[in-house]
Design a protein around this motif. Structure first.
Motif, mmCIF file in Angstrom:
data_model
loop_
_atom_site.group_PDB
_atom_site.id
_atom_site.type_symbol
_atom_site.label_atom_id
_atom_site.label_comp_id
_atom_site.label_asym_id
_atom_site.label_seq_id
_atom_site.Cartn_x
_atom_site.Cartn_y
_atom_site.Cartn_z
ATOM 1 N N GLY B 95 8.591 28.852 51.229
ATOM 2 C CA GLY B 95 8.844 29.246 50.294
ATOM 3 C C GLY B 95 8.600 31.038 49.018
ATOM 4 O O GLY B 95 8.621 31.877 50.572
ATOM 5 N N GLY B 96 8.379 30.845 48.225
ATOM 6 C CA GLY B 96 8.159 32.506 48.123
ATOM 7 C C GLY B 96 9.862 32.844 47.062
ATOM 8 O O GLY B 96 10.846 32.342 47.385
ATOM 9 N N THR B 97 8.865 34.120 47.079
ATOM 10 C CA THR B 97 10.332 35.314 46.308
ATOM 11 C C THR B 97 10.576 36.576 47.010
ATOM 12 O O THR B 97 9.212 37.031 46.629
ATOM 13 C CB THR B 97 10.483 35.074 44.958
ATOM 14 O OG1 THR B 97 10.607 34.263 44.485
ATOM 15 C CG2 THR B 97 11.717 36.475 44.450
ATOM 16 N N LEU B 98 11.413 37.110 47.524
ATOM 17 C CA LEU B 98 10.818 38.451 48.083
ATOM 18 C C LEU B 98 11.658 39.562 47.313
ATOM 19 O O LEU B 98 13.260 38.916 47.236
ATOM 20 C CB LEU B 98 11.581 38.509 49.624
ATOM 21 C CG LEU B 98 12.279 40.256 50.243
ATOM 22 C CD1 LEU B 98 10.395 40.783 50.133
ATOM 23 C CD2 LEU B 98 12.222 40.183 51.595
ATOM 24 N N ILE B 99 11.297 40.414 46.466
ATOM 25 C CA ILE B 99 11.752 41.531 45.465
ATOM 26 C C ILE B 99 11.998 42.603 46.154
ATOM 27 O O ILE B 99 11.357 43.723 46.494
ATOM 28 C CB ILE B 99 11.442 41.438 44.693
ATOM 29 C CG1 ILE B 99 11.112 40.136 43.551
ATOM 30 C CG2 ILE B 99 11.970 42.270 43.128
ATOM 31 C CD1 ILE B 99 10.001 40.252 42.576
ATOM 32 N N ILE B 100 13.796 42.852 46.422
ATOM 33 C CA ILE B 100 14.398 44.087 47.110
ATOM 34 C C ILE B 100 14.788 45.002 45.683
ATOM 35 O O ILE B 100 15.768 44.248 44.970
ATOM 36 C CB ILE B 100 15.172 43.977 48.467
ATOM 37 C CG1 ILE B 100 14.274 43.109 49.094
ATOM 38 C CG2 ILE B 100 15.558 45.318 48.450
ATOM 39 C CD1 ILE B 100 15.515 42.852 50.432
ATOM 40 N N GLY B 101 14.621 46.539 45.955
ATOM 41 C CA GLY B 101 15.102 47.043 45.535
ATOM 42 C C GLY B 101 16.186 47.893 46.586
ATOM 43 O O GLY B 101 16.067 48.954 47.768
ATOM 44 N N SER B 126 13.698 32.501 48.814
ATOM 45 C CA SER B 126 14.609 33.094 47.653
ATOM 46 C C SER B 126 14.828 34.953 47.806
ATOM 47 O O SER B 126 12.960 34.942 47.612
ATOM 48 C CB SER B 126 15.093 32.798 46.626
ATOM 49 O OG SER B 126 13.225 32.722 45.579
ATOM 50 N N VAL B 127 15.833 35.221 47.832
ATOM 51 C CA VAL B 127 15.851 36.589 47.295
ATOM 52 C C VAL B 127 16.036 37.656 46.615
ATOM 53 O O VAL B 127 17.286 36.551 45.915
ATOM 54 C CB VAL B 127 15.944 37.058 48.504
ATOM 55 C CG1 VAL B 127 16.610 38.931 48.805
ATOM 56 C CG2 VAL B 127 15.643 36.469 50.281
ATOM 57 N N GLN B 128 15.469 38.447 45.559
ATOM 58 C CA GLN B 128 16.253 39.164 44.637
ATOM 59 C C GLN B 128 16.702 40.581 44.759
ATOM 60 O O GLN B 128 15.514 41.199 45.271
ATOM 61 C CB GLN B 128 14.979 38.685 43.319
ATOM 62 C CG GLN B 128 15.548 38.175 41.926
ATOM 63 C CD GLN B 128 14.206 38.340 40.951
ATOM 64 O OE1 GLN B 128 13.716 37.127 41.301
ATOM 65 N NE2 GLN B 128 14.470 39.637 40.574
ATOM 66 N N LEU B 129 17.335 40.841 44.149
ATOM 67 C CA LEU B 129 18.121 42.213 44.712
ATOM 68 C C LEU B 129 17.674 42.778 43.475
ATOM 69 O O LEU B 129 18.622 42.652 42.208
ATOM 70 C CB LEU B 129 19.579 42.381 45.982
ATOM 71 C CG LEU B 129 19.568 43.844 45.664
ATOM 72 C CD1 LEU B 129 18.776 44.044 47.210
ATOM 73 C CD2 LEU B 129 21.488 43.155 46.305
ATOM 74 N N GLN B 130 17.804 43.911 43.407
ATOM 75 C CA GLN B 130 17.342 45.154 42.098
ATOM 76 C C GLN B 130 18.237 46.316 42.400
ATOM 77 O O GLN B 130 17.728 46.316 43.187
ATOM 78 C CB GLN B 130 16.101 44.677 41.577
ATOM 79 C CG GLN B 130 15.783 43.459 41.265
ATOM 80 C CD GLN B 130 14.154 43.796 40.276
ATOM 81 O OE1 GLN B 130 13.998 45.232 39.675
ATOM 82 N NE2 GLN B 130 13.624 42.750 39.819
ATOM 83 N N VAL B 131 19.567 46.253 41.700
ATOM 84 C CA VAL B 131 20.078 47.566 42.443
ATOM 85 C C VAL B 131 19.329 49.198 41.170
ATOM 86 O O VAL B 131 20.294 48.593 39.969
ATOM 87 C CB VAL B 131 21.309 47.713 42.665
ATOM 88 C CG1 VAL B 131 22.357 48.867 42.739
ATOM 89 C CG2 VAL B 131 21.827 46.238 43.551
ATOM 90 N N HIS B 132 19.006 50.038 41.861
ATOM 91 C CA HIS B 132 18.740 50.663 40.583
ATOM 92 C C HIS B 132 18.976 52.357 41.243
ATOM 93 O O HIS B 132 19.635 51.594 42.461
ATOM 94 C CB HIS B 132 17.152 50.084 40.260
ATOM 95 C CG HIS B 132 17.419 49.252 38.779
ATOM 96 N ND1 HIS B 132 16.413 48.432 39.242
ATOM 97 C CD2 HIS B 132 18.021 48.937 38.134
ATOM 98 C CE1 HIS B 132 16.515 47.168 38.358
ATOM 99 N NE2 HIS B 132 17.067 48.424 37.621
ATOM 100 N N SER B 133 18.590 52.795 40.090
ATOM 101 C CA SER B 133 18.457 54.684 41.168
ATOM 102 C C SER B 133 17.218 55.060 42.187
ATOM 103 O O SER B 133 16.650 54.099 41.915
ATOM 104 C CB SER B 133 18.780 55.285 39.694
ATOM 105 O OG SER B 133 17.210 55.652 39.068
#
Lengths: 310, 310
Positions: B95-101, B126-133
DNA sequence: ATAAATTATAAATAATTGTTAATTAGAAAT
DNA sequence: ATTTCTAATTAACAATTATTTATAATTTAT
């Protein structure tokens, strides 16, 4: 005991920290010292094998695990609060149910007024009335199916020692006559007059009929000599029969108060006959007595008592 | 501490008795002695000021108050169980979420594969991807908004000491040519050849462009002398432009693996130019590191590592 | 009535929890 | 940078609370 991984106190502390953003403020809020807060959170983290707070920053921040736990925490504590409220309501008679048993007569003529008064005083307690024979009512009280019974007749002897019996009033068994009956002119009758009348009675199976017969017999009346015109199966039917001039009847005064007031029925006194029966509240002393039940006995019953005390 | 009127243990005992119908059986079930059960229920009754069980009969029967309390009790204990399960799942990565930048390039070309692998191994996280600089990714890691960052560029210096940086691979910046380009016949080019080409580049604002320029400059290339044919705003657009014969480009090899394999793009080596950049994972050592984050670093990253170790 | 079983009570022990005091760590300020 | 202030941890101690053992009181069943 196979231990739970947390206590309610720990959850309460967790919630307080999450709200306050600081261990110290949480401690103040809960009126404990700050080390106690630290220790409990450490225990919680150890027991669940997770990290709950990111300490060290300006604020104590929840980790992901902490956030998940907090959600459950809130729900659990809310339920606890609700449970407390429900119990409090029960204690303060703002909830719960009172189950009353009554015999035919009391159930029909007395209970509506009693229950009305009770509900007026405790509008949040629901009341359930079960009308059965005196005997069955007694047993229901004995085995706890109902909280209390209001009866007129005699209980089976095996129940008399088991139950607590509180007589609170006497119900007179009154002779009633049609208004236009020849004897209705008289204010006072004597026993002998009864043998000149035709009677409408309950059918011979009913408890009330037996009680009536018993009482009349005990008052020295020879019930064999009384002329039975007809037997009906409800007091209401008998009342109508009397009003229609079909005969006389012995009826409990509680059941004819309206008719006496409006004069549609006549109730002469009989100088040498006093036919009374005891109205009793029965409870089971060996069982838990609900607050509602106690309140009924204490607040409602006295208003129907024909005795001075209380 | 303003005490709660009950403990979870008490509720657990209450439930056990209600289920088992006996104090003793409940005690056995919970692996405690019977007096402990009695005492706890007595405490509970005292604290809530209610009677919960009608004892003494063959069975311990719930009073009305007891029944009401039991309902809440069940709900509360269920919530507790659920909370435990959620925490366990979190611990065992169910469970849980991994947030990757990630920065543009890594986010587009590397992360899909990395995330695919991760989800294959931990399908319930669940995995969340955040694309930024790169810069913003770094700050997000610093303040804990994301669990980890995968970047190509250089971090702002103030973040370099704050964050933990794990280089795991080098990404070569490769010169790519249209397949039918005259120089595509050559296997090896020299630096000087570059000045004869027209280039398609990213627009001059982008981080990647800056990194590229920086790298080329550092390798002794005079980027002013390079002829820029056009500037586009995505690597994909540049790839298409190159494939259509509009010019040459410098592209990260991670972004052109498919095209190289299918031969739609040509990548000659340049003997006297090695343009490489480090791919790094950045994490925040001063923050809580989730299990998922650790697993990513330990299980996924090595598969993309161009280094021998691990 | 007696035997078996269940719950309550009492005293001793064990465990937990909170407190105080001392220490460490961080953040703000000079 | 050093100091200062605040917050959190640690450790030792005190107090409360729960558990156990042993025993008594009830109740049901034979």
């Amino acid at each position: 005991m196979p231990e739970l991984p947390f206590t309610l106190d720990q959850l309460r502390i967790l919630k307080a920290i999450a709200e306050q953003g600081s261990f110290k403020k949480a401690a103040n809020l809960l009126f404990i010292t700050q080390p106690a807060v630290s220790l409990q959170i450490q225990n919680l983290e150890k027991q669940l094998n997770i990290t709950i707070f990111d300490r060290g920053g300006r604020k104590a921040l929840l980790t992901e695990a902490g956030q998940i736990l907090l959600e459950y925490c809130q729900r659990i504590l809310n339920q606890c609060d609700e449970a407390c409220k429900a119990v409090e309501d029960l204690n303060s008679l703002k909830g719960g149910t009172l189950i009353i048993g009554a015999s035919q007569t009391t159930g029909t003529y007395l209970m509506p007024r009693m229950i009305g008064l009770f509900r007026q005083k405790y509008p949040d307690v629901s009341v359930q009335l079960q009308v059965h024979s005196t005997r069955r009512t007694g047993w229901s009280v004995a085995n706890g199916q109902i909280d209390l019974g209001i009866i007129g007749g005699q209980l089976p002897p095996e129940l008399e020692n088991l139950l607590h019996i509180t007589p609170y009033a006497t119900d007179e068994l009154a002779l009633v006559l049609p208004s236009k009956h020849r004897l209705s002119k008289e204010k006072e009758l004597v026993k002998e007059d009864l043998y000149t009348l035709s009677f409408v009675t309950l059918d011979s199976q009913s408890t009330t009929r037996k009680v009536v017969d018993e009482l009349l017999k005990n008052s020295g009346l020879d019930i064999q000599r009384l002329k039975i015109e007809m037997e009906l199966n409800s007091l209401e039917a008998i009342k109508n029969a009397v009003q229609s001039g079909l005969g006389a009847a012995f009826l409990p005064v509680v059941s004819i108060e309206r008719e006496l007031a409006s004069g549609t029925i006549h109730k002469p006194s009989i100088t040498d006959l006093g036919v009374k029966r005891e109205l009793k509240l029965i409870t089971n002393p060996s069982r838990y007595t609900s607050k509602a039940s106690k309140a009924f006995k204490k607040d409602i019953l006295p208003q129907f008592s024909s005795f001075k005390n209380k």
